[in-house]
Enzyme design. Structure first.
Site, PDB file in Angstrom:
ATOM      1  N   TRP A 174     -11.338  34.794 -23.955  1.00  0.00           N
ATOM      2  CA  TRP A 174     -11.221  33.340 -23.766  1.00  0.00           C
ATOM      3  C   TRP A 174      -9.796  32.934 -24.137  1.00  0.00           C
ATOM      4  O   TRP A 174      -9.284  33.330 -25.189  1.00  0.00           O
ATOM      5  CB  TRP A 174     -12.245  32.641 -24.667  1.00  0.00           C
ATOM      6  CG  TRP A 174     -12.195  31.142 -24.650  1.00  0.00           C
ATOM      7  CD1 TRP A 174     -12.155  30.338 -23.551  1.00  0.00           C
ATOM      8  CD2 TRP A 174     -12.193  30.279 -25.788  1.00  0.00           C
ATOM      9  NE1 TRP A 174     -12.129  29.027 -23.938  1.00  0.00           N
ATOM     10  CE2 TRP A 174     -12.154  28.951 -25.302  1.00  0.00           C
ATOM     11  CE3 TRP A 174     -12.228  30.487 -27.168  1.00  0.00           C
ATOM     12  CZ2 TRP A 174     -12.143  27.843 -26.152  1.00  0.00           C
ATOM     13  CZ3 TRP A 174     -12.222  29.398 -28.014  1.00  0.00           C
ATOM     14  CH2 TRP A 174     -12.181  28.084 -27.500  1.00  0.00           C
ATOM     15  N   ASP A 255     -17.753  35.834 -32.162  1.00  0.00           N
ATOM     16  CA  ASP A 255     -17.739  34.527 -31.530  1.00  0.00           C
ATOM     17  C   ASP A 255     -19.033  34.425 -30.731  1.00  0.00           C
ATOM     18  O   ASP A 255     -19.231  35.155 -29.757  1.00  0.00           O
ATOM     19  CB  ASP A 255     -16.518  34.410 -30.607  1.00  0.00           C
ATOM     20  CG  ASP A 255     -16.443  33.034 -29.938  1.00  0.00           C
ATOM     21  OD1 ASP A 255     -17.386  32.234 -30.112  1.00  0.00           O
ATOM     22  OD2 ASP A 255     -15.448  32.777 -29.248  1.00  0.00           O
ATOM     23  N   LYS A 291     -22.995  25.074 -25.336  1.00  0.00           N
ATOM     24  CA  LYS A 291     -23.669  25.526 -24.105  1.00  0.00           C
ATOM     25  C   LYS A 291     -25.179  25.595 -24.276  1.00  0.00           C
ATOM     26  O   LYS A 291     -25.917  25.095 -23.438  1.00  0.00           O
ATOM     27  CB  LYS A 291     -23.178  26.916 -23.694  1.00  0.00           C
ATOM     28  CG  LYS A 291     -21.739  27.219 -24.005  1.00  0.00           C
ATOM     29  CD  LYS A 291     -20.800  26.633 -22.997  1.00  0.00           C
ATOM     30  CE  LYS A 291     -19.407  26.677 -23.555  1.00  0.00           C
ATOM     31  NZ  LYS A 291     -18.385  26.934 -22.612  1.00  0.00           N
TER      32      LYS A 291
HETATM   33  N1  PGU Z   1     -15.686  30.817 -27.569  1.00  0.00           N
HETATM   34  C1  PGU Z   1     -15.835  31.163 -26.288  1.00  0.00           C
HETATM   35  C2  PGU Z   1     -15.957  32.606 -25.936  1.00  0.00           C
HETATM   36  C3  PGU Z   1     -15.877  30.165 -25.295  1.00  0.00           C
HETATM   37  O1  PGU Z   1     -16.034  30.525 -24.036  1.00  0.00           O
HETATM   38  C4  PGU Z   1     -15.755  28.812 -25.668  1.00  0.00           C
HETATM   39  C5  PGU Z   1     -15.756  27.721 -24.642  1.00  0.00           C
HETATM   40  C6  PGU Z   1     -15.618  28.522 -27.026  1.00  0.00           C
HETATM   41  C7  PGU Z   1     -15.585  29.543 -27.947  1.00  0.00           C
HETATM   42  C8  PGU Z   1     -15.463  27.128 -27.558  1.00  0.00           C
HETATM   43  O2  PGU Z   1     -16.448  26.290 -27.264  1.00  0.00           O
HETATM   44  P1  PGU Z   1     -16.689  24.932 -28.068  1.00  0.00           P
HETATM   45  O3  PGU Z   1     -16.790  23.890 -27.025  1.00  0.00           O
HETATM   46  O4  PGU Z   1     -15.545  24.719 -28.997  1.00  0.00           O
HETATM   47  O5  PGU Z   1     -17.964  25.184 -28.800  1.00  0.00           O
HETATM   48  N2  PGU Z   1     -15.246  28.021 -23.395  1.00  0.00           N
HETATM   49  C9  PGU Z   1     -15.521  27.266 -22.208  1.00  0.00           C
HETATM   50  C10 PGU Z   1     -15.333  25.773 -22.371  1.00  0.00           C
HETATM   51  C11 PGU Z   1     -14.009  25.194 -22.086  1.00  0.00           C
HETATM   52  C12 PGU Z   1     -12.970  25.581 -23.106  1.00  0.00           C
HETATM   53  O6  PGU Z   1     -12.129  26.421 -22.760  1.00  0.00           O
HETATM   54  O7  PGU Z   1     -13.033  25.082 -24.249  1.00  0.00           O
HETATM   55  C13 PGU Z   1     -14.767  27.887 -21.049  1.00  0.00           C
HETATM   56  O8  PGU Z   1     -14.843  27.343 -19.945  1.00  0.00           O
HETATM   57  O9  PGU Z   1     -14.184  28.969 -21.220  1.00  0.00           O
END
Ligand code: PGU
Length: 445
Positions: A174, A255, A291
């Site tokens: 990510w 994570d 999510k």
């Molecule tokens: N860790 C991972 C692996 C993730 O994919 C995401 C969110 C998070 C943590 C953080 O999510 P929180 O909203 O802080 O609980 N990834 C999504 C959402 C958009 C973003 O980049 O924040 C994504 O589309 O990759």
């Protein structure tokens, strides 16, 4: 703010020039800073460069600007219904009603570590209700600002209190991981994870890279539904990874942003974490309810640190408070109250698991439909990874040029690494996406 031209004390001021900054006049007696009458060029921020948009959240900004009626946002990982609408879970609406109707609820500050019930229930959710680590008080859990905030608080704690400053993150991962850990003061290195040739896990590379990491190094692991690849280790591979991590005294930092989204089962998706906790070693876990409960904007998550003794766990918690207090003082109450209302009520919990399973199942159906649509078009290439990958995303293998083409010609928005959010698709939009992918791979190499 006083303007220099309106003051009669100009002779008592010191004029300074700093780099390219516009001149400022400072009251010698220290009573304040006086700005000159402004034009844009005079601004003290005139040398601030425009930053690029975020690689993931910026996709939504571009999408919002596009007037096309057929536009499709597959960038951000946010669940959509078959109708393409954001979903507020039924259980969340019910919990909110209960909260609103409960006149005894107030809006006082939470403690620095957040809502006590929420913390206990979150630890149980990820570690299992009968976890010996919980029963032995070996776990400290603090409520944080969703997954991101939990990662950041954990990283700040490590930078202050842990002897090893290097964290290994998977390649790819990510996009925010590297920034979170770097800004907290850790040194970020990567370990091999994804093999673009097999479109699967590069277990050999992973074991080699972690095998040559310095003793004690921190290792970031995606608990399930790896973002962006959708490729998770098998249970046997997790066991290999666990043994290596423990034998080298590396520190696992999980994570967990997608518990329940990978398999549809909360327990199944927590197996990797539980495997590491069962061996009695230390471990960090960042949880997000964005999510799996659809609480994206409520910013609700938790950081758990599993320690070897209850005494260490309570001392760790005392230091976590010192990390949190000057950062945001204490976390918001509403989202955590929704989560704890659902987690402690047997009926609501049961209903949540069904709604979660329905979201996971819809994503799996989208995988199947997209795969079939590409097969029907005889799109060149092997697209079986679409149905093999797990969780919210498909790592399509489309290159940046193909992604640009799809956005320009078909108004389909996705991250430039070719990741698409399967949750943003519906039966109605799949033919459009399949047409776009077909055109992209047959037009652009
Ligand atoms: N860790 C991972 C692996 C993730 O994919 C995401 C969110 C998070 C943590 C953080 O999510 P929180 O909203 O802080 O609980 N990834 C999504 C959402 C958009 C973003 O980049 O924040 C994504 O589309 O990759």
């Amino acid at each position: 703010m006083k303007s220099s031209s309106s003051s009669s004390r100009g002779d008592r001021r010191l004029s300074i020039l700093s780099g390219h900054l516009a001149p400022r006049t400072i009251d010698k007696e220290g009573s304040g800073i006086f700005c000159s009458p402004t034009s844009a060029a005079d601004s003290v921020f005139a040398n601030v460069l425009r930053a690029p948009e975020d690689p993931i959240l910026g996709v939504t900004i571009a999408y919002n600007k596009d007037p096309s009626p057929v536009k499709l946002n597959l960038g951000v990982g946010a669940y959509r219904t078959e109708e393409g609408k954001p979903l507020v879970l039924n259980v969340v609406r019910q919990a909110e009603k209960l909260l609103v109707n409960d006149r005894s609820r107030v809006k006082e500050y939470l403690p620095i570590v957040g809502l006590a019930d929420f913390n206990k229930l979150s630890a149980k959710l990820i570690l299992g209700a009968d976890s010996p680590a919980i029963l032995g008080n070996l776990v400290t859990t603090v409520q944080c600002l969703s997954g991101t905030g939990s990662l950041r608080v954990g990283a700040e704690f490590l930078a202050r209190h842990y002897y090893q400053r290097t964290i290994y993150i998977p390649n790819p991962t990510w996009g925010n991981h590297g920034k979170i850990f770097t800004l907290a003061g850790l040194t970020v290195k990567t370990y091999r994870y994804y093999d673009p040739v097999t479109r699967g896990l590069n277990i050999q590379g992973l074991l080699e890279d972690l095998g040559s990491a310095p003793s004690g190094a921190i290792v970031l692991l995606h608990a399930c539904a790896h973002n962006p690849t959708g490729v998770d280790p098998t249970l046997e591979q997790w066991e290999q990874i666990r043994r290596l991590i423990r034998s080298k005294s590396l520190l696992p930092f999980f994570d967990s942003a997608y518990q329940g989204f990978a398999s549809g089962s909360l327990d199944e998706d927590a197996r990797s974490v539980r495997m590491f906790v069962a061996d009695g070693g230390e471990c960090f876990i960042a949880q997000s309810y964005a999510k799996n409960m659809g609480l994206y904007g409520e910013r609700v998550g938790a950081l758990s640190i599993v320690c070897r003794t209850a005494d260490v766990a309570s001392r760790v918690e005392s230091q976590l408070k010192l990390v949190i207090r000057p950062m945001y003082s204490n976390p918001p109450i509403h989202g955590a109250s929704i989560v704890s209302t659902i987690l402690k009520d047997r009926n609501l919990y049961q209903e949540w698991t069904l709604e979660l399973k329905a979201m996971a199942d819809r994503i799996i159906t989208m995988r199947k439909q997209l795969f079939d649509a590409l097969r029907a078009r005889e799109t060149p290439g092997d697209w079986s990874h679409i149905i093999k990958q797990i969780g919210m995303f498909t790592f399509t293998g489309l290159n940046t040029k193909q992604v640009t083409f799809m956005t320009r010609e078909y108004h389909i928005y996705m991250t430039s690494d070719g990741r698409i959010s399967m949750a943003g698709l519906s039966s109605r939009t799949i033919p459009h996406l399949a047409d776009a992918i077909h055109a992209a791979v047959t037009t652009i190499v």
